[in-house]
Structure formats: structure tokens, C-alpha cells
Design a protein around this motif. Structure first.
Motif, PDB file in Angstrom:
ATOM      1  N   TRP A 104       0.819  -1.224   0.000  1.00  0.00           N
ATOM      2  CA  TRP A 104       0.000   0.000   0.000  1.00  0.00           C
ATOM      3  C   TRP A 104       0.843   1.260   0.000  1.00  0.00           C
ATOM      4  CZ3 TRP A 104      -4.419  -1.456  -1.738  1.00  0.00           C
ATOM      5  CH2 TRP A 104      -4.894  -2.739  -1.432  1.00  0.00           C
ATOM      6  N   ASP A 105       2.166   1.122  -0.065  1.00  0.00           N
ATOM      7  CA  ASP A 105       3.067   2.263  -0.249  1.00  0.00           C
ATOM      8  C   ASP A 105       3.143   2.668  -1.721  1.00  0.00           C
ATOM      9  OD1 ASP A 105       3.947   2.685   2.331  1.00  0.00           O
ATOM     10  OD2 ASP A 105       6.074   2.648   1.786  1.00  0.00           O
ATOM     11  N   ASP A 156      -5.094  -2.516   6.354  1.00  0.00           N
ATOM     12  CA  ASP A 156      -4.301  -1.328   6.010  1.00  0.00           C
ATOM     13  C   ASP A 156      -5.204  -0.220   5.460  1.00  0.00           C
ATOM     14  OD1 ASP A 156      -1.116  -0.726   5.371  1.00  0.00           O
ATOM     15  OD2 ASP A 156      -2.492   0.431   4.115  1.00  0.00           O
ATOM     16  N   MET A 157      -4.806   1.027   5.722  1.00  0.00           N
ATOM     17  CA  MET A 157      -5.602   2.149   5.209  1.00  0.00           C
ATOM     18  C   MET A 157      -5.698   2.111   3.687  1.00  0.00           C
ATOM     19  SD  MET A 157      -4.953   5.508   7.497  1.00  0.00           S
ATOM     20  CE  MET A 157      -3.189   5.523   7.704  1.00  0.00           C
ATOM     21  N   PHE A 212      -0.817  11.647  -5.038  1.00  0.00           N
ATOM     22  CA  PHE A 212      -2.228  11.602  -4.645  1.00  0.00           C
ATOM     23  C   PHE A 212      -2.768  10.206  -4.304  1.00  0.00           C
ATOM     24  CE2 PHE A 212      -6.793  11.834  -4.830  1.00  0.00           C
ATOM     25  CZ  PHE A 212      -7.011  12.906  -3.992  1.00  0.00           C
ATOM     26  N   PRO A 213      -2.435   9.174  -5.061  1.00  0.00           N
ATOM     27  CA  PRO A 213      -3.055   7.871  -4.759  1.00  0.00           C
ATOM     28  C   PRO A 213      -2.815   7.389  -3.324  1.00  0.00           C
ATOM     29  CG  PRO A 213      -2.069   7.810  -6.929  1.00  0.00           C
ATOM     30  CD  PRO A 213      -1.645   9.116  -6.298  1.00  0.00           C
ATOM     31  N   ILE A 214      -1.721   7.836  -2.690  1.00  0.00           N
ATOM     32  CA  ILE A 214      -1.479   7.370  -1.318  1.00  0.00           C
ATOM     33  C   ILE A 214      -1.539   8.521  -0.305  1.00  0.00           C
ATOM     34  CG2 ILE A 214      -0.185   5.293  -1.922  1.00  0.00           C
ATOM     35  CD1 ILE A 214       2.408   6.908  -1.435  1.00  0.00           C
ATOM     36  N   ILE A 215      -2.161   9.634  -0.690  1.00  0.00           N
ATOM     37  CA  ILE A 215      -2.120  10.814   0.179  1.00  0.00           C
ATOM     38  C   ILE A 215      -2.924  10.585   1.467  1.00  0.00           C
ATOM     39  CG2 ILE A 215      -4.078  12.300  -0.474  1.00  0.00           C
ATOM     40  CD1 ILE A 215      -1.671  14.417  -1.065  1.00  0.00           C
ATOM     41  N   GLN A 216      -3.874   9.651   1.434  1.00  0.00           N
ATOM     42  CA  GLN A 216      -4.625   9.371   2.659  1.00  0.00           C
ATOM     43  C   GLN A 216      -3.994   8.237   3.452  1.00  0.00           C
ATOM     44  OE1 GLN A 216      -8.827   9.193   2.303  1.00  0.00           O
ATOM     45  NE2 GLN A 216      -8.921  11.154   1.278  1.00  0.00           N
ATOM     46  N   ALA A 217      -3.541   7.206   2.764  1.00  0.00           N
ATOM     47  CA  ALA A 217      -2.996   6.045   3.463  1.00  0.00           C
ATOM     48  C   ALA A 217      -1.542   6.253   3.899  1.00  0.00           C
ATOM     49  CB  ALA A 217      -3.122   4.805   2.590  1.00  0.00           C
ATOM     50  N   ARG A 218      -0.787   7.062   3.157  1.00  0.00           N
ATOM     51  CA  ARG A 218       0.647   7.261   3.450  1.00  0.00           C
ATOM     52  C   ARG A 218       0.994   8.737   3.230  1.00  0.00           C
ATOM     53  NH1 ARG A 218      -0.275   2.668   4.549  1.00  0.00           N
ATOM     54  NH2 ARG A 218       0.952   0.797   4.173  1.00  0.00           N
TER      55      ARG A 218
END
Lengths: 377, 293
Positions: free
Chosen positions: A213-214, A250-251, B198-204
Motif C-alpha cells: 500500500w506504499d 491497512d488504510m 495523490f493515490p497514497i495521500i490518505q494512506a501514506r
């Protein structure tokens, strides 16, 4: 007289290169110019060999097989990670362009074009890169794996671990601990292997903080891979397998699942609820100040009344229908690969195999650049 | 040119300014938009990852409704929609067995079948060359007075080039051509083809902000008055998350970010009610003042 007695000298060309020289001990860096006569069939690696042999013996680079299978000669040409043994120099020489050669990115440089692959191998080791069949004793009869089962991982199995994908990974530039495209593609090679019995253990481990998810989906890995592994697609397959197995803590997984819920319920993404559904309510409340600022500019649409697509019941019915057909998980991505593989086959004859060449002309607005003479990078 | 118009989630909701400026601009660019009403989200790469078979069917449904309009082009205004729709389209066009199965499923729920007759193209591609480009030059009559504009392509309109293929993903030229046709000066910088995070701006968020820093910082150093992007997700990242980047780096950027349709819209003299700059988080006022000076 036999034909073998006739000796023909190969036609030669004058190749010009700029190479970033680097000494890790002193930290000295220098962009040096080189010029050498090379046969017209020469690839970048041949040219480097000639330079080292005839011009400058101190130039350092890695090589072994010279035929795109050992993965040793990954380096950058004009900022783009390539295998030196795969890049023909003739079109570049003909265009008049002088390419800049440098070491790969995202790995420490040891000397000139040689990088320290230590961090790369550590990540490969971290994904448990061996088959775990789930038994100690060898079965009496050999296990036959069908072609259909092998098709699931045929792309991932092509990896030669050259590091070209890692070199350009945008997420890894920002988070050096990200497992990255090569290691995760290797992970999919085992998760998708019909003989492996540790897919759940593997998926749990790849779902940890610096795992799948990174990935920021920049697609540099697919673009650069010289073997067609398409590591980003492998990461998507791992995501699909994780969610299929209920590994969705995971988020990143929650974020992905919210899109599915949105498509089924209103058709369009329910943006306002995305933050609490991804990060949890507590986190969302901590972000209130930020959210209010966005709200003032209309960036946080009110969830009520919901923005519902016309005929959204069709998309709900489609979801129920496809769930019955059993192509969930990685299979849903693998099924599309046959069509995508045909894109290459349909490329026009005589084409150079796609974009990405550096022999592009200066740009004339409104006209496609011709593949002629190019400027300096 | 008559095209089916798929606006996608963002232009329908948080980036309404993209939709209004695109619609206002289209007739001046010779584009007749047939808006698709009964379509859904393309899945944004998330459904492709969570439920890939569903992703394929959702996109097939969008393509089928586009085909039903009689247009041969489906026009997008978002990088992510462009990649997701083109990927699904190739899978369906080049594999008859897969297309037959998906079409049968579409028909089973009351959607027209898809025969593979639509090409997915981003607005950028329709106006960067040929007839569209000639129309653009006429439309941009007010010009941009040499404003220094940093083009930001983002990822999914360039890579993977096998699925996008409009231009060299390492040396794209289309945004520069448009900026210059509008009377601006295109500013060059290396991160114009990289990820906005942007694709991971919420999760990471931390990793994403590390990515976002590069283009904004480099555009500033290159002396840009504003940046322009063909993607509303890049826009959201560059515009709305810029304040978070300022907070995390302790630096002031205040870099105005324009949608492609807004940049052309300014040069074409669109109304404020069509450009809707008030919907931006980073004020665009300094750019507009420069133009009026």
C-alpha cells in the motif's frame, strides 16, 4: 576459393557519450565527455567496453552475460534506467544526440556506474523468495502444474533482478524503506504459484507498513522494466489477493474497498466519506481544520443528498453477477493480460518498439515531433 | 467533432470548476460534447486493485454507453480515468472471448453490449495537434502575456506508454505546445513527469508529501507564475494539499494550480462563472492580476 576467405570489416560509427564519474570515497563527481569508434551494431555496453579498453581503464560498471538475462548492467541513459546491453547506439548516433550515462537511482553509488545492490537484495530477501510447498517429504510422484496455473505468474517469473524498476520508483524516493517493485513482483511470483502453501503468511507480511500500500501507482516500474514483468500490475494482484483473503486492515486496502462500496451504492465516489472510511473516525476528526478549509472552497461536497448516478442499480447487479463467476483476486487482472499482450504484436512493422527513445526532434507546437535529429538532453 | 464526454468523479464533485470550464470551452475548440449520464466511477485504480473483475465490467459499461451515443471517441478530462478506461478497452478490444463474456454480463443487467468501437482520448490529446490545435490557436485570442507556466503531466497520462502512447513519456511535448499556443511561456523542470503522490495521500501522507514537494519546489525554482495539469487528482494534490506541504516543510509556496481547461479558458476569455477560481485553495489572483496589468 571458399567464401570464408573473404573478410569484411564491419561499418563503424563515431559514438559520443557523457558519463557521470563518481568516487564515493572522496565524493568527487564529474561529467566527462568520451568519443570512440564503434561497430554500427554496438550497444551501449559494447561502447563502454571499448572506452574502458582503449580510452580510460578506470571507468567502473557491472556486466556479465551481454544478452539481457543476468541483470548486471542496469544504468541510466538520459535519466532513464536501461540495460546497457539492450540499448542499440546506432539510432542515437544518427540523430546527433549525445546521451548522458549515469548510475541507477534509489541505490547508493559505489563508483561511477556501479551501485550498491545491498538494499535491493535485503528487500528481495524480506519477501521470502523461495517456494514453501508446505511439506518436508518429497512426494512419490512429481507434481504437474498446468499451463493455466503457470500463466498466473508467467510475467513475474521473467524478472532478472536488474533493479531498473527500483531505480525510478517514486514512492521509494520518498520512503527508502518501501519494499518496492522488484521485491513485491517476486512476492507475487510465489503467492501466485500453485505449489506454494504460504500465501496467507506472505500476504500478511506484504501488507505491513512499507509493503504494497506504499505504491503510488506512478507506473515508472512498468515503463522501465526491460523484461515485461510489469511490477505495478504484480502489486495490484497482491492487493486483490489480500482483499480476497480478508487481509484489509491497512488504510490502503480500506481506501480501495471504499471505491467498491461507492460504485455499488451511488455509482460515483463518495468523496466526503473517503477520509473516515480510510483513516478511521478519530483520525478524520483530527483533520477537521484541514477539512474545513477545503470545505470553504467546495472541495468537500456534502454527502447529502448523495450524488447518485442514473441507473446505478445496473452497477450493483453487475457486482453481484461477477462475484458469482469466481474471477476474483489476481485472476481478475491475469485474465486481461492476453488482450494487453496483443498490443505489442499489433505494433506497426518497422516501429522501434514504442516510445521512450531519445532521438526525438525539437518540438514544433501543433505537430508531432519526428524521430529525427534531437537536441541535448 | 462529436465526442462522448466522461467527466469522472472529481469533475462531478470536488473539481466542478473542471467540468464547467471544459463545457464552456468545448464549442470554441470544435468539440460537441455528448455527456454520459448513466455511468459510474472508473474505479481510479482502487477497484482495479480491490475487485479487478468488477473494475473491468464497470469500465466496459462506461464504454458501452459511450458507444451507444454513436460517437467513436470517449473524451476524458482526468489522467486516472484515461488509464483505467484505456486499459479495460484494450483488454476487451483485443480478446474476443473476454469481450463476449463481459458483454453477456452487461446485457444480463440491462446495459447495451460493447463491440469495442470506442477510442478513449484525453482532452489534451484532442487539442495538442491537428485540427484541435488549429481551433485552440483561434480560441486563445486573449493570450497569456508571456506568463510563465510550469506544465505538470502527472503519471497516468504518460505511463505505461504501452497503454497511453500519445507521446514520449520521458519527453512529452503536448502541454508545452498548448501553453505556447495560448501565449504563455512553458517552464521546464525534471519533475514534470513524476508523481504528485495523490493515490497514497490518505494512506501514506508523509510519503505522498515527499513526492508532492518535488514538482512544486522545482516549478518555483524555475520561476513559474503557475502550474497547469491535465489531471484533477494532481490538481487536488498540488492545490489542496499544498498547505500541508507548507506546514510540514515550513516553507511558503503559494503556487497557483490551473486545470488545463482553465488555462486555455483564461486565454480564451471565459467568464469567472465558468472558470470558478474561487474553488481553488491556493489563490489564483496573482496570476489574474499579472494578466490585467
Amino acid at each position: 576459393m571458399t567464401e570464408a576467405a573473404v573478410h569484411i570489416e564491419p561499418a563503424t560509427m563515431l559514438v559520443r557519450l557523457k558519463i557521470w564519474r563518481f568516487n564515493a570515497q572522496t565524493g568527487e563527481k564529474e561529467l566527462r565527455d568520451y568519443e570512440i569508434d564503434a561497430p554500427e551494431w554496438a550497444c551501449l555496453l559494447d561502447v563502454l567496453d571499448l572506452i574502458k579498453d582503449k580510452v580510460d581503464g578506470t571507468l567502473a560498471y557491472r556486466k556479465s552475460c551481454r544478452m539481457m538475462i543476468c541483470g548486471s548492467c542496469g544504468m541510466r541513459m538520459d535519466g532513464k534506467a536501461v540495460l546497457a546491453c539492450k540499448e542499440r547506439m546506432k539510432p542515437i548516433v544518427d540523430s546527433g544526440h549525445v546521451p548522458v550515462i549515469s548510475a541507477m537511482g534509489n541505490l547508493p553509488i559505489v563508483k561511477d556506474l556501479v551501485v550498491d545492490m545491498g538494499p535491493f537484495w535485503n528487500k528481495i530477501k524480506a519477501v521470502k523468495p523461495w517456494l514453501d510447498p508446505g511439506y518436508d517429504e518429497v512426494a512419490e510422484r512429481e507434481r504437474v502444474v498446468s499451463q493455466q496455473q503457470m500463466n498466473v505468474i508467467h510475467k513475474e517469473a521473467l524478472c532478472i533482478m536488474c533493479g531498473c524498476c527500483v531505480s525510478e520508483c517514486n514512492s521509494m524516493e520518498s520512503d527508502p524503506d518501501f519494499l518496492g517493485p522488484a521485491a513485491l513482483a517476486k512476492g507475487m511470483r510465489f503467492v501466485g504459484d500453485a505449489r506454494d502453501h504460504d500465501d496467507i503468511g506472505r500476504l500478511n507480511s506484504y501488507n505491513e507498513e512499507h509493503g504494497i500500500w506504499d505504491c503510488t501507482r506512478c507506473y515508472f516500474c512498468n515503463e522501465r522494466c526491460p523484461k515485461g514483468v510489469d511490477p505495478r500490475d504484480a502489486i495490484a494482484k497482491l492487493g486483490a489477493e489480500s482483499i480476497k483473503q480478508g487481509i484489509d486492515h491497512d488504510m490502503g486496502a480500506k481506501h480501495a474497498n471504499w471505491f467498491v462500496t461507492s460504485a455499488k451504492t451511488t455509482g460515483w465516489l463518495r468523496e466526503t466519506e473517503l477520509v473516515p472510511k480510510t483513516q478511521g473516525v478519530v483520525s478524520a476528526i483530527k483533520q477537521t481544520k484541514f477539512a474545513l478549509k477545503l470545505f470553504r472552497h467546495g472541495k468537500v461536497p456534502l454527502p447529502f443528498p448523495p450524488h447518485v448516478a442514473e441507473e446505478v442499480q445496473e452497477s450493483r447487479a453487475l457486482f453481484d453477477l461477477v462475484k458469482q463467476q469466481g474471477r476474483d483476486g489476481a485472476l481478475g487482472i491475469v485474465q486481461g493480460e492476453r488482450g494487453l499482450a496483443r498490443i505489442d504484436q499489433d505494433a506497426p512493422e518497422g516501429s522501434s518498439g514504442g516510445w521512450g527513445s531519445r532521438d526525438q526532434a525539437d518540438i514544433t507546437p501543433g505537430k508531432r515531433p519526428t524521430r529525427g535529429k534531437g537536441g541535448e538532453a | 467533432m462529436r465526442v462522448a464526454y466522461y467527466k469522472g468523479c472529481l469533475a462531478a464533485l470536488s473539481a466542478k470548476e473542471l467540468d464547467s470550464s471544459t463545457k464552456a470551452l468545448a464549442p470554441r475548440l470544435g468539440l460537441e460534447l455528448v455527456e454520459l449520464e448513466s455511468v459510474t466511477c472508473c474505479g481510479a485504480g482502487d477497484i482495479h486493485e480491490a475487485e479487478p473483475d468488477y473494475y473491468l465490467h464497470l469500465n466496459a459499461r462506461i464504454l458501452a454507453y459511450a458507444e451507444a451515443t454513436g460517437a467513436d471517441t470517449l473524451m476524458t478530462v482526468c489522467n486516472v480515468c484515461t488509464l483505467n478506461l484505456r486499459q479495460a478497452n484494450f483488454q476487451l478490444q483485443k480478446d474476443e472471448d473476454l469481450r463476449a463474456r463481459v458483454s453477456a454480463n452487461l446485457e444480463a443487467v440491462g446495459v447495451p453490449p460493447y463491440s469495442g468501437g470506442v477510442e478513449v482520448k484525453h482532452l489534451l490529446w484532442l487539442i495538442a495537434e491537428g485540427e484541435g490545435y488549429e481551433k485552440l490557436k483561434q480560441a486563445a485570442h486573449k493570450g497569456l502575456k508571456g506568463l510563465r507556466i510550469a506544465p505538470f503531466y502527472g503519471c497516468q497520462i504518460l505511463r505505461p506508454s504501452k497503454l497511453l502512447g500519445f507521446e514520449d513519456p520521458d519527453r512529452p511535448w503536448s502541454l508545452e505546445a498548448i501553453i505556447e499556443a495560448c501565449g504563455g511561456e512553458a517552464v521546464d523542470y525534471p519533475a514534470k513527469i513524476k508523481c504528485c503522490g495523490f493515490p497514497i495521500i490518505q494512506a501514506r501522507e508523509e510519503t505522498a508529501l515527499g513526492e508532492l514537494l518535488q514538482p512544486i519546489e522545482q516549478a518555483m525554482e524555475a520561476g513559474a507564475d503557475a502550474m497547469v495539469t491535465p489531471c484533477p487528482l494532481c490538481h487536488l494534490s498540488l492545490d489542496a494539499w499544498q498547505q500541508k506541504l507548507e506546514a510540514s516543510t515550513g516553507r511558503a509556496f503559494q503556487m497557483p494550480i490551473l486545470h488545463l481547461s482553465q488555462l486555455i479558458g483564461v486565454a480564451a476569455g471565459l467568464e469567472d462563472s465558468e472558470l470558478k477560481f474561487k474553488r481553488h485553495v491556493v489563490p489564483v489572483t496573482p496570476v489574474l492580476e499579472k494578466l490585467e496589468a
